[in-house]
Design a protein around this motif. Structure first.
Motif, PDB file in Angstrom:
ATOM      1  N   LEU A  46      45.000  36.123  51.934  1.00 14.77           N
ATOM      2  CA  LEU A  46      45.173  35.689  50.546  1.00 14.77           C
ATOM      3  C   LEU A  46      46.187  36.570  49.818  1.00 14.77           C
ATOM      4  CD1 LEU A  46      41.432  34.941  49.749  1.00 14.77           C
ATOM      5  CD2 LEU A  46      43.279  33.243  49.866  1.00 14.77           C
ATOM      6  N   GLU A  47      46.199  37.847  50.123  1.00 19.97           N
ATOM      7  CA  GLU A  47      47.194  38.756  49.543  1.00 19.97           C
ATOM      8  C   GLU A  47      48.592  38.414  50.054  1.00 19.97           C
ATOM      9  OE1 GLU A  47      44.358  42.726  49.032  1.00 19.97           O
ATOM     10  OE2 GLU A  47      45.653  42.536  50.793  1.00 19.97           O
ATOM     11  N   GLU A  48      48.717  38.238  51.363  1.00 23.91           N
ATOM     12  CA  GLU A  48      50.032  37.953  51.955  1.00 23.91           C
ATOM     13  C   GLU A  48      50.595  36.614  51.510  1.00 23.91           C
ATOM     14  OE1 GLU A  48      49.375  38.484  56.147  1.00 23.91           O
ATOM     15  OE2 GLU A  48      49.331  40.680  55.967  1.00 23.91           O
ATOM     16  N   ALA A  49      49.717  35.654  51.232  1.00 24.29           N
ATOM     17  CA  ALA A  49      50.159  34.341  50.750  1.00 24.29           C
ATOM     18  C   ALA A  49      50.506  34.361  49.266  1.00 24.29           C
ATOM     19  CB  ALA A  49      49.072  33.296  51.023  1.00 24.29           C
ATOM     20  N   GLY A  50      50.234  35.479  48.610  1.00 24.31           N
ATOM     21  CA  GLY A  50      50.534  35.582  47.186  1.00 24.31           C
ATOM     22  C   GLY A  50      49.471  34.974  46.290  1.00 24.31           C
ATOM     23  N   VAL A  51      48.355  34.547  46.868  1.00 15.63           N
ATOM     24  CA  VAL A  51      47.263  34.023  46.047  1.00 15.63           C
ATOM     25  C   VAL A  51      46.678  35.163  45.215  1.00 15.63           C
ATOM     26  CG1 VAL A  51      44.965  32.946  46.100  1.00 15.63           C
ATOM     27  CG2 VAL A  51      46.746  32.158  47.679  1.00 15.63           C
ATOM     28  N   ILE A  52      46.455  36.294  45.847  1.00 15.58           N
ATOM     29  CA  ILE A  52      46.060  37.510  45.127  1.00 15.58           C
ATOM     30  C   ILE A  52      47.359  38.246  44.800  1.00 15.58           C
ATOM     31  CG2 ILE A  52      44.831  39.708  45.245  1.00 15.58           C
ATOM     32  CD1 ILE A  52      42.914  38.365  47.257  1.00 15.58           C
ATOM     33  N   ALA A  53      47.687  38.262  43.524  1.00 15.60           N
ATOM     34  CA  ALA A  53      48.968  38.830  43.105  1.00 15.60           C
ATOM     35  C   ALA A  53      48.899  40.328  42.852  1.00 15.60           C
ATOM     36  CB  ALA A  53      49.454  38.115  41.839  1.00 15.60           C
ATOM     37  N   GLY A  54      47.701  40.889  42.768  1.00 14.19           N
ATOM     38  CA  GLY A  54      47.566  42.319  42.543  1.00 14.19           C
ATOM     39  C   GLY A  54      46.193  42.656  42.018  1.00 14.19           C
ATOM     40  N   TYR A  55      45.962  43.924  41.820  1.00 13.95           N
ATOM     41  CA  TYR A  55      44.702  44.444  41.299  1.00 13.95           C
ATOM     42  C   TYR A  55      45.042  45.341  40.121  1.00 13.95           C
ATOM     43  CZ  TYR A  55      43.022  42.921  45.866  1.00 13.95           C
ATOM     44  OH  TYR A  55      42.719  42.167  46.977  1.00 13.95           O
ATOM     45  N   HIS A  56      44.182  45.358  39.125  1.00 14.40           N
ATOM     46  CA  HIS A  56      44.461  46.200  37.972  1.00 14.40           C
ATOM     47  C   HIS A  56      43.171  46.634  37.289  1.00 14.40           C
ATOM     48  CE1 HIS A  56      43.696  42.465  35.784  1.00 14.40           C
ATOM     49  NE2 HIS A  56      43.532  43.210  34.724  1.00 14.40           N
ATOM     50  N   ALA A  57      43.275  47.641  36.451  1.00 16.74           N
ATOM     51  CA  ALA A  57      42.172  48.072  35.595  1.00 16.74           C
ATOM     52  C   ALA A  57      42.357  47.403  34.236  1.00 16.74           C
ATOM     53  CB  ALA A  57      42.180  49.588  35.443  1.00 16.74           C
TER      54      ALA A  57
END
Length: 155
Positions: A46-57
């Motif tokens: 999902l990260e590599e496909a760009g579905v998960i664009a990042g993580y943040h606080a």
């Protein structure tokens, strides 16, 4: 851009991560009834496909000194590519602008801006926003009460 095909396990993983971006792979695996390795591979895909664009606080705006949330609508003199590109480039470099949207309707852009107080918001609009390329008209409004704010998408 075509949507990534999501199955029920992917959707559950995404919802869990949107609720808690710090969830461990073990927590996620338990939520979707998988062992940790296949769960980790799914998250990675999902990260590599760009579905998960990042993580943040997610920071509490007032606790870090931004007491005012305002919206600034901009109308431009013209809509030529060089004007809009220059404006967008400058907006990207403005840390107090949380979001910028190119709109349909009366105004061309809407900025979401934070400031310490009303006086500093007014000063920021006068000194920074008014000087953006191509700006013809500015309209501002303030958030009196934030009813809902989320980054979570329904999946």
């Amino acid at each position: 851009m075509h949507p990534y095909p999501l199955d029920p396990v992917d959707r559950t993983l995404l919802n869990a991560l949107q609720r808690d971006g710090r969830a461990t792979v073990g927590d996620l695996a338990e939520a979707v009834s998988l062992s940790t390795s296949p769960c980790w591979r799914r998250v990675r895909a999902l990260e590599e496909a760009g579905v998960i664009a990042g993580y943040h606080a997610h920071l509490h705006r007032q606790r870090v000194g931004w007491g005012v949330l305002g919206f600034v609508q901009l109308a431009l003199h013209d809509h030529q590519a060089d004007t809009t590109s220059a404006l967008e480039r400058e907006v990207l470099a403005m840390p107090q602008v949380l979001s910028c949207h190119n709109l349909s309707g009366r105004y061309d852009y809407q900025l979401e801006v934070v400031a310490a107080d009303l006086e500093s918001f007014a000063d920021y609009v006068r000194t920074h926003v008014r000087s953006l390329p191509g700006v013809r008209e500015i309209s501002t409004s303030f958030s009196l009460k934030e009813v809902k704010r989320t980054m979570a998408l329904p999946v």
